[in-house]
Scaffold this motif. Structure first.
Motif, PDB file in Angstrom:
ATOM      1  N   ASN A 854      44.515 -20.756 -74.123  1.00  0.00           N
ATOM      2  CA  ASN A 854      43.531 -19.773 -74.412  1.00  0.00           C
ATOM      3  C   ASN A 854      43.227 -20.027 -72.648  1.00  0.00           C
ATOM      4  N   HIS A 855      42.586 -21.375 -72.604  1.00  0.00           N
ATOM      5  CA  HIS A 855      42.352 -20.836 -71.626  1.00  0.00           C
ATOM      6  C   HIS A 855      43.116 -20.544 -69.902  1.00  0.00           C
ATOM      7  N   GLU A 856      44.052 -21.295 -70.334  1.00  0.00           N
ATOM      8  CA  GLU A 856      45.609 -20.796 -69.081  1.00  0.00           C
ATOM      9  C   GLU A 856      45.365 -19.554 -69.172  1.00  0.00           C
ATOM     10  N   LEU A 857      45.412 -18.673 -70.552  1.00  0.00           N
ATOM     11  CA  LEU A 857      45.250 -16.851 -69.422  1.00  0.00           C
ATOM     12  C   LEU A 857      44.614 -16.622 -69.809  1.00  0.00           C
ATOM     13  N   ALA A 858      42.940 -17.232 -70.048  1.00  0.00           N
ATOM     14  CA  ALA A 858      42.265 -16.115 -69.840  1.00  0.00           C
ATOM     15  C   ALA A 858      41.667 -16.445 -68.065  1.00  0.00           C
ATOM     16  N   ALA A 859      42.150 -17.306 -67.781  1.00  0.00           N
ATOM     17  CA  ALA A 859      42.138 -17.690 -65.929  1.00  0.00           C
ATOM     18  C   ALA A 859      43.365 -16.613 -65.516  1.00  0.00           C
ATOM     19  N   ARG A 860      44.559 -16.480 -65.957  1.00  0.00           N
ATOM     20  CA  ARG A 860      45.624 -15.474 -65.415  1.00  0.00           C
ATOM     21  C   ARG A 860      44.595 -14.164 -65.288  1.00  0.00           C
ATOM     22  N   GLU A 861      44.669 -13.690 -66.449  1.00  0.00           N
ATOM     23  CA  GLU A 861      44.069 -12.305 -66.838  1.00  0.00           C
ATOM     24  C   GLU A 861      42.557 -12.470 -65.605  1.00  0.00           C
ATOM     25  N   ALA A 862      41.932 -13.182 -65.347  1.00  0.00           N
ATOM     26  CA  ALA A 862      41.093 -12.947 -64.648  1.00  0.00           C
ATOM     27  C   ALA A 862      41.243 -13.001 -63.147  1.00  0.00           C
ATOM     28  N   ALA A 863      42.613 -13.499 -63.109  1.00  0.00           N
ATOM     29  CA  ALA A 863      43.030 -13.630 -61.454  1.00  0.00           C
ATOM     30  C   ALA A 863      44.593 -11.922 -61.304  1.00  0.00           C
ATOM     31  N   GLY A 864      43.839 -10.851 -62.589  1.00  0.00           N
ATOM     32  CA  GLY A 864      44.609 -10.002 -62.489  1.00  0.00           C
ATOM     33  C   GLY A 864      46.184 -10.230 -63.064  1.00  0.00           C
ATOM     34  N   ALA A 865      46.159 -11.099 -63.050  1.00  0.00           N
ATOM     35  CA  ALA A 865      47.694 -11.042 -63.805  1.00  0.00           C
ATOM     36  C   ALA A 865      48.424 -10.094 -66.187  1.00  0.00           C
ATOM     37  N   THR A 866      48.878  -9.986 -66.157  1.00  0.00           N
ATOM     38  CA  THR A 866      49.142  -9.501 -67.485  1.00  0.00           C
ATOM     39  C   THR A 866      49.567 -10.465 -68.599  1.00  0.00           C
ATOM     40  N   ILE A 867      49.786 -10.943 -69.501  1.00  0.00           N
ATOM     41  CA  ILE A 867      49.702 -12.181 -70.836  1.00  0.00           C
ATOM     42  C   ILE A 867      50.424 -11.007 -71.976  1.00  0.00           C
ATOM     43  N   VAL A 868      50.991 -12.125 -72.384  1.00  0.00           N
ATOM     44  CA  VAL A 868      52.149 -11.705 -73.963  1.00  0.00           C
ATOM     45  C   VAL A 868      50.072 -11.774 -74.446  1.00  0.00           C
ATOM     46  N   GLY A 869      49.920 -10.448 -75.162  1.00  0.00           N
ATOM     47  CA  GLY A 869      49.562 -10.419 -76.056  1.00  0.00           C
ATOM     48  C   GLY A 869      50.530 -10.142 -77.843  1.00  0.00           C
ATOM     49  N   PRO A 870      48.907 -10.050 -78.820  1.00  0.00           N
ATOM     50  CA  PRO A 870      49.695 -10.128 -79.975  1.00  0.00           C
ATOM     51  C   PRO A 870      50.969  -8.926 -80.924  1.00  0.00           C
ATOM     52  N   GLY A 871      51.767  -9.615 -81.264  1.00  0.00           N
ATOM     53  CA  GLY A 871      52.603  -9.756 -81.799  1.00  0.00           C
ATOM     54  C   GLY A 871      54.382  -8.918 -81.761  1.00  0.00           C
ATOM     55  N   LEU A 872      55.368  -8.710 -82.037  1.00  0.00           N
ATOM     56  CA  LEU A 872      56.791  -8.256 -81.417  1.00  0.00           C
ATOM     57  C   LEU A 872      56.161  -7.560 -80.230  1.00  0.00           C
ATOM     58  N   ALA A 873      55.908  -6.665 -80.576  1.00  0.00           N
ATOM     59  CA  ALA A 873      56.364  -5.444 -79.700  1.00  0.00           C
ATOM     60  C   ALA A 873      55.230  -5.530 -78.105  1.00  0.00           C
ATOM     61  N   ALA A 874      55.016  -7.214 -78.257  1.00  0.00           N
ATOM     62  CA  ALA A 874      54.428  -7.532 -76.423  1.00  0.00           C
ATOM     63  C   ALA A 874      55.263  -8.306 -76.217  1.00  0.00           C
ATOM     64  N   LEU A 875      56.461  -8.442 -76.745  1.00  0.00           N
ATOM     65  CA  LEU A 875      57.381  -9.211 -76.128  1.00  0.00           C
ATOM     66  C   LEU A 875      58.401  -8.369 -75.781  1.00  0.00           C
TER      67      LEU A 875
END
Length: 894
Positions: A854-875
């Motif tokens: 969670n902390h890693e993904l929050a930091a990546r979002e704060a830096a402007g990066a896109t992360i994989v969100g909920p569900g199959l469609a996000a993949l």
């Protein structure tokens, strides 16, 4: 078979012949005792050596702990140690019996701590065994000869009867209360040979002429042995019996002393006992005594003074321990110095404050009377304590400078504060405590003010609703406390013995960051008063009061919060919107077009309690149609107009009246339009969740689980069914997403991040779903494996439900109780697949892994990066992967 008296006579003769010193004697004594009471099998009895040499313990289920001491032992000297050992056990047997082969002393520490319920010799057992009726294989209610709580309840009932008779004939309530309070003081004073001091305690009290009936009740109360009335119990019950809705004490609860000791022991007794034990000279002991005598204690919600009474008496006991040490160290003269004038209290109820003053006045005599054989000193002179105990709202009053704060602040959930206390009070509260979240429970204000008021090194112990460890309440209260303090001892969840039927948390802390030493965290594992306990020792206790990884610092992920995937179901707002099946079908037959606004409606009990999980009722939902359009559905509209419109009109009118009262006080005040808004759209559901319905519209099915539950059980549901607000709804129709949600990985995150209702967990999208990190780089094979495992679990579950003819609730109750279930292998396989999709190492703590992710993904979002969100469609899966993760099973309308 010989009768009970005959068997006990044989046991008594056998016990008299035992030397009473070794394990063989102890085992023979315990086994013969149980056999004499008729036990044929001893499989529920556990015999074991105690922690002290030559002592042994016998435990019989949750009923009895028999502490067997060597013959000749003074049992009275072991009561304190027995209570503290019982208090710290993971199970709390109802009855504790101290025994030295010739005497039995019976305690129920939940009722009375310092006086046993009964004392009897082994030779008396054949004719006086009624006190041990709980030991029979078919238990009988025990009959005790020293049940002080029973005597206390009877005394309160008599006085309450006088009070209500006085009020019924027109005597002002306040005068009637004070008149009886004076009588109470007189009765206690006479019992303990204390000269009355009415001029100090009851100035200007008018005399009252009593009727014959009132005199009869008062004389009956006076006839009780007031030396055996439990003063703290009396105060609590007496205060409650004076309430408008209470007529007697028999059904009223009181906070038992065992629960009060969960604060007094770790906050007062043990820290000072350690200091006394650590002193190595008479000079050091005298220095400790000097500090102890200056200790000032506050209960900011003191009620009738129970916590203060117990704290005062425990400080006297500590002083006695210190005196004993000094006596052994040297001949240094010792003068007792603990004073009731160092105890302070606040309460909004003036009568409770007066009662607390009387309680502490009497405490100076009663406690010393109890200790006098070992502590022969004269009590301090009586004082009126008006400066110590004051009627005031503690949240808007300056507190006296103190070293220790303890007590039981008012229980009030965040949802009821405005209704119970009024909008004007809530506005004052928010202005006075802007740093406390408006979504925090009422008791959080007390925790925060207590911590801020303490000096460095000061200690506090408070009771709160168990939601203080969750979400906004946690962040505003315990989160603030651990920034500059240390939680030393806590109860995460307990069934409270007091007047409120709630689960509570108890927190003891010191205003000192990173205080050394092990910290004790315990919790009750069930919903009954005698449910077992678990206790662990930790290096530190976080604000979530959890033995697991503290995930309270997890951050909301924008990819989750903006995904539009997690919703609460529909809140109808009025029961008339709901239809039983027969009424719904009648309306549907009457006009085919009614099917547009009459739909199956799924509630939590349907999902968990019905074998097929199908809806048991229907809902009338006019959607966004205006009044003219809704009228076209004649029968449904007529039902809503007849039943809903009048209630919403009345609620809006009452809200308007309350708002007018507020505006008269403050013309700029914000007022509520909650019911006015409902009235303006009276034919519509209160919260239809249009955004949820839009998210579900393109799906072939959706996932759901009960929102408040001990364990989340997910199912797919047909989009033809409307979910109630008892369900949390997930806009997923693929098996991969279902597998993630149903996994134990998500379950652990859910229980660590959710709020609770009593002991059940409440799924909250903002804290659970929005912060839950989904796998970021699973391979296609890992995704398919999760989907297959999820489908297999549902197949096994459906087969078990059909074969066993039970509900999902019953099926999972068996799984959680014994672990032996046809579901176990399927759940284990799903968990392995989910861990593999995360790349979670074997043996890793799932919560620590998820928090780090969670902390890693929050930091990546704060830096402007896109992360994989909920569900199959996000993949962004390909067509073949989407097909591999699809199936069709779901709950259909009945």
């Amino acid at each position: 078979m010989p009768g009970l008296a005959h068997r006990l006579a044989g046991f008594a003769a056998h016990a008299a012949a035992l030397p009473g010193g070794g394990e063989a004697d102890a085992r023979a004594f315990c086994e013969r005792l149980l056999r004499a009471f008729g036990w044929r099998s001893l499989r529920h009895a556990v015999f074991a050596p105690s922690t002290a040499a030559g002592e042994f313990d016998l435990t019989v289920s949750s009923t009895l702990w028999l502490a067997l001491k060597p013959r000749g032992t003074d049992l009275a000297a072991h009561r304190q140690r027995a209570f503290e050992h019982w208090h710290d056990r993971t199970t709390h047997p109802r009855y504790v019996v101290l025994c030295n082969y010739s005497d039995l002393v019976v305690h129920d520490f939940n009722r009375q701590i310092w006086e046993p319920l009964d004392r009897l010799t082994i030779t008396e057992l054949p004719r006086e065994h009624a006190a041990l009726g709980f030991l029979l294989p078919d238990p009988r209610p025990p009959v005790f000869r020293n049940d002080r709580v029973a005597i206390t309840r009877d005394a309160v009932d008599r006085l309450a009867a006088v009070f209500h008779l006085l009020v019924q004939r027109g005597v002002p309530r306040e005068l009637a209360r004070r008149f009886l309070l004076r009588r109470v003081f007189d009765l206690f004073a006479a019992a303990i040979d204390l000269a009355p001091h009415h001029s100090e305690l009851f100035p200007d009290l008018e005399p009252l002429a009593l009727t014959v009936e009132e005199q009869t009740h008062l004389h009956a109360a006076a006839a009780r042995d007031w030396s055996r009335v439990e003063l703290p119990v009396f105060g609590a019950l007496f205060q409650r019996s004076m309430d408008r809705e209470r007529r007697h004490a028999q059904g009223a609860h009181f906070t038992n002393e065992a629960d009060i000791q969960r604060i007094v022991l770790p906050t007062l007794v043990r820290p000072w006992r350690q200091r006394i034990a650590a002193a190595t000279s008479s000079e050091e002991l005298l220095a400790v005594h000097h500090e102890l005598a200056r200790l000032r204690v506050l209960d900011p919600a003191c009620g009738s003074g129970n916590f203060l009474y117990v704290a005062y008496r425990e400080l006297l006991r500590l002083e006695l321990e210190l005196a004993e040490r000094l006596r052994h160290e040297s001949a240094t003269p010792f003068s007792p110095r603990i004073s009731v004038r160092n105890f302070f209290g606040l309460d909004t109820d003036p009568f409770a404050v007066e009662l607390a003053r009387v309680t502490l006045q009497l405490a100076t005599r009663l406690a010393l009377l109890e200790l006098r054989p070992a502590f022969p000193v004269e009590p301090e002179p009586l004082t009126d304590l008006h400066d110590n105990l004051r009627a005031a709202d503690a949240l808007f009053t300056d507190w006296p400078a103190v070293d220790v704060i303890l007590g039981n602040p008012p229980f009030q959930s965040k949802n009821k504060i405005q209704r119970e206390l009024g909008p004007d009070y809530v506005r004052r509260l928010r202005r006075a405590f802007p740093e406390v979240s408006g979504l925090a429970d009422y008791c959080v204000y007390w925790f925060r003010k207590a911590h801020d008021h303490l000096p460095i090194g000061g200690r506090a112990g408070l009771v709160g609703t168990n939601t203080i460890r969750q979400n906004n309440s946690r962040d505003s209260g315990l989160g603030h406390i651990v920034e500059s303090g240390t939680i030393t001892d806590a109860v995460a969840s307990e069934v409270w013995s007091g007047d409120a039927a709630v689960h509570v948390s108890i927190v003891n802390w010191i205003k000192q960051p990173r205080a050394p030493g092990k910290k004790s965290l315990s919790w009750q594992t069930g919903d009954a008063a005698h449910s077992p306990w678990q206790t662990v020792e930790l290096e530190q206790i976080g604000p979530s009061l959890s033995p697991h990884t503290d995930v309270s610092a997890a951050r909301v992920l924008r990819a989750n919060a903006n995904a539009g995937r997690c919703y609460q179901g529909q809140t109808v707002g009025h029961e008339a919107f709901l239809l039983p099946p027969a009424s719904a079908r009648a309306m549907l037959r009457r006009a085919r077009g009614n099917a547009a606004v009459i739909l199956p409606f799924l509630i939590g009990d349907d999902l968990l309690g019905r074998a097929d999980g199908s809806p048991s009722r229907w809902v009338i939902d006019f959607g966004d149609r205006d009044l003219h359009e809704a009228r076209e559905f004649t029968a449904p509209f007529a039902r809503i107009k007849t039943h809903v419109l009048p209630d919403r009109e009345a609620a809006a009118a009452e809200e308007l009246r309350r708002n007018a009262d507020v505006l008269r006080t403050d013309a700029r005040a914000r007022v509520n339009r909650h019911h006015a808004n409902f009235h303006e759209q009276w034919w519509r559901l209160s919260w239809r969740r249009g955004e949820m319905l839009a998210a579900l519209a393109p799906l072939s099915r959706f996932a759901a689980c009960v929102r408040v539950t001990k364990r989340p059980i997910f199912e797919f549901v047909s989009p033809q069914i409307r979910p109630s607000d008892a369900l949390v709804v997930f806009a997923f129709d693929d098996d991969y997403s279902f597998g993630l949600l149903q996994s134990s990985v998500h379950w652990q995150w859910f229980t660590a991040r959710c709020s609770t209702l009593k002991r059940d967990h409440r799924y909250t999208s903002s804290t659970v779903f929005d912060a839950f990190p989904w796998p970021q780089r699973p391979s296609s094979a890992e995704v398919v494996q999760v989907a297959r495992a999820a489908r297999h679990l549902r197949t096994v579950r459906a087969r078990a439900l059909q074969q066993l003819g039970c509900s999902r609730r019953e099926l999972y109750r068996d799984l959680d109780a014994s672990g032996r279930s046809p579901l176990r292998p399927a759940h284990d396989a799903l968990d392995r697949a989910v861990r593999a999709a995360y790349g979670m190492p074997a043996g890793a703590d799932p919560l620590r892994f998820l928090l780090d992710l969670n902390h890693e993904l929050a930091a990546r979002e704060a830096a402007g990066a896109t992360i994989v969100g909920p569900g199959l469609a996000a993949l962004a899966p390909g067509a073949r992967l989407r097909v591999a993760c699809r199936s069709r099973d779901c709950i259909e309308p009945a």
